[in-house]
Design an enzyme around this catalytic site. Structure first.
Site, PDB file in Angstrom:
ATOM      1  N   ASP A 170       0.727  -1.098  -0.155  1.00  9.17           N
ATOM      2  CA  ASP A 170       0.002  -0.055  -0.027  1.00  9.17           C
ATOM      3  C   ASP A 170       1.015   1.178  -0.130  1.00  9.17           C
ATOM      4  O   ASP A 170       1.192   1.798   1.060  1.00  9.17           O
ATOM      5  CB  ASP A 170      -0.955   0.117   1.136  1.00  9.17           C
ATOM      6  CG  ASP A 170      -1.844   1.199   1.357  1.00  9.17           C
ATOM      7  OD1 ASP A 170      -1.726   1.955   0.293  1.00  9.17           O
ATOM      8  OD2 ASP A 170      -2.593   1.279   2.382  1.00  9.17           O
ATOM      9  N   PRO A 177       9.132   8.292  -5.077  1.00 11.09           N
ATOM     10  CA  PRO A 177       9.777   7.667  -4.083  1.00 11.09           C
ATOM     11  C   PRO A 177       9.473   6.038  -4.024  1.00 11.09           C
ATOM     12  O   PRO A 177      10.225   5.256  -3.532  1.00 11.09           O
ATOM     13  CB  PRO A 177       9.311   8.163  -2.819  1.00 11.09           C
ATOM     14  CG  PRO A 177       8.897   9.601  -3.356  1.00 11.09           C
ATOM     15  CD  PRO A 177       8.532   9.458  -4.482  1.00 11.09           C
TER      16      PRO A 177
HETATM   17  N1  AG3 Z   1      -1.953   4.912  -1.195  1.00  8.73           N
HETATM   18  C1  AG3 Z   1      -2.262   5.196  -2.511  1.00  8.73           C
HETATM   19  C2  AG3 Z   1      -2.426   6.374  -2.885  1.00  8.73           C
HETATM   20  C3  AG3 Z   1      -2.261   6.578  -4.447  1.00  8.73           C
HETATM   21  C4  AG3 Z   1      -3.153   7.868  -4.870  1.00  8.73           C
HETATM   22  N2  AG3 Z   1      -2.846   8.677  -6.005  1.00  8.73           N
HETATM   23  C5  AG3 Z   1      -2.950   9.649  -6.235  1.00  8.73           C
HETATM   24  N3  AG3 Z   1      -3.762  10.453  -5.591  1.00  8.73           N
HETATM   25  N4  AG3 Z   1      -2.514  10.398  -7.122  1.00  8.73           N
HETATM   26  C6  AG3 Z   1      -3.023   5.235  -0.217  1.00  8.73           C
HETATM   27  C7  AG3 Z   1      -2.701   4.854   1.218  1.00  8.73           C
HETATM   28  C8  AG3 Z   1      -3.897   4.716   1.813  1.00  8.73           C
HETATM   29  N5  AG3 Z   1      -3.778   3.788   2.949  1.00  8.73           N
END
Ligand code: AG3
Length: 289
Positions: A170, A177
């Site tokens: 996740d 990065p």
């Molecule tokens: N992680 C992936 C978020 C990606 C979103 N990308 C964007 N908004 N450009 C999310 C973390 C949640 N636990």
């Protein structure tokens, strides 16, 4: 000439007669804006630029390097989909590893499967700290003693640890990065960190704006695991709303257990339908070198 495209740019502009907005730039020419009540916190951590906003329509909003990570209103969709699809693909997941996911949302969902341990490896302790402070519903997993938090580099962690049934990656976007989490080398280490019948799932971006990212992840991970599938979820606050995940295992990808816990998005029909891909993604992945 190489054209450099600034994909995600944080901008907080005062337009609309003094209203305060946070916009995520989806391309140079398209953006999604959230009207905000206030900026609750702005931290430049060792790794990234982090904001927490209080918005009018989406509750609290966590932003990293200008990109929306999660909002109180729609976080359940992403967290349920990144956790339940791999967790139900495994016959009996006992040891779970989450790479990234410092807000705790994926861990909260993984706990619904009654695992013995859920290890969260987050590089940036500020993400954990801010999530605990502002996003209690998402970060409540940390109150459970089965959840073990490791502040450190996920790439290094999977090289040095093993014995997991399910690994959930996740991370932030596939460019920037988190890039190392989408490389062949990392996928090899993931496989070594998994037990037999192990399952991995990873978020891999917007297939509408960046089909190359999802297809690259699919292709690379296919070099390591026997069974690989892309699957989709509808996430209103992410670029284009359509979001891709990849799931991989050496065992067939199928739902092996019934769902016996409450969700708000995921269900067994969605497990099936999420893996049905639109033509443009199939075509792209087929033709991509
Ligand atoms: N992680 C992936 C978020 C990606 C979103 N990308 C964007 N908004 N450009 C999310 C973390 C949640 N636990």
């Amino acid at each position: 000439m190489v054209k450099i495209v600034v994909r995600f740019k944080y901008r907080r502009d005062i337009t609309h007669s003094m209203e305060l907005w946070f916009d995520e730039l989806h391309t140079e020419n398209a953006r999604l804006g959230f009207r905000i009540k206030s900026e609750l916190e702005h931290v430049r951590s060792e790794y990234q630029d982090i904001h927490v906003f209080d918005t009018f329509d989406f509750g609290k909003l966590l932003v990293i390097d200008g990109t929306v990570q999660t909002t109180e209103r729609d976080e359940y969709i992403y967290h349920e989909m990144i956790a339940h699809v791999p967790m139900l693909t495994h016959p009996a997941p006992k040891r779970v590893l989450i790479i990234g996911g410092g807000d705790g949302g994926a861990a909260r969902e993984a706990l619904k499967h009654e695992p013995e341990e859920v290890h969260v490896v987050e590089i940036d302790e500020k993400v954990v700290e801010l999530s605990k402070k502002y996003l209690p519903e998402i970060s409540k997993a940390y109150q459970d003693s089965r959840v073990k938090l490791h502040i450190g580099d996920g790439i290094k962690f999977v090289k040095e640890n093993s014995g997991f049934d399910v690994i959930i990656v996740d991370s932030t976007d596939p460019v920037g990065p988190a890039e190392g989490l989408f490389k062949l080398e990392f996928y090899k280490n993931l496989k070594n960190a998994l037990l037999a019948k192990g399952v991995v799932a990873q978020q891999c971006g917007s297939p509408f704006y960046h089909p190359e990212e999802a297809c690259r992840a699919y292709k690379e991970i296919s070099k390591i695991f026997k069974y690989v599938k892309l699957y989709l979820a509808y996430i209103p606050t992410y670029p284009s709303g359509m979001w891709a995940f990849v799931i991989a295992s050496d065992d067939k990808i199928t739902m092996r257990r019934m769902q016996n816990f409450k969700t708000r998005y995921f269900n067994s029909e969605i497990y099936q339908s999420a893996m049905v891909l639109p033509e443009f993604i199939k075509e792209y992945c087929k033709n991509q070198k």
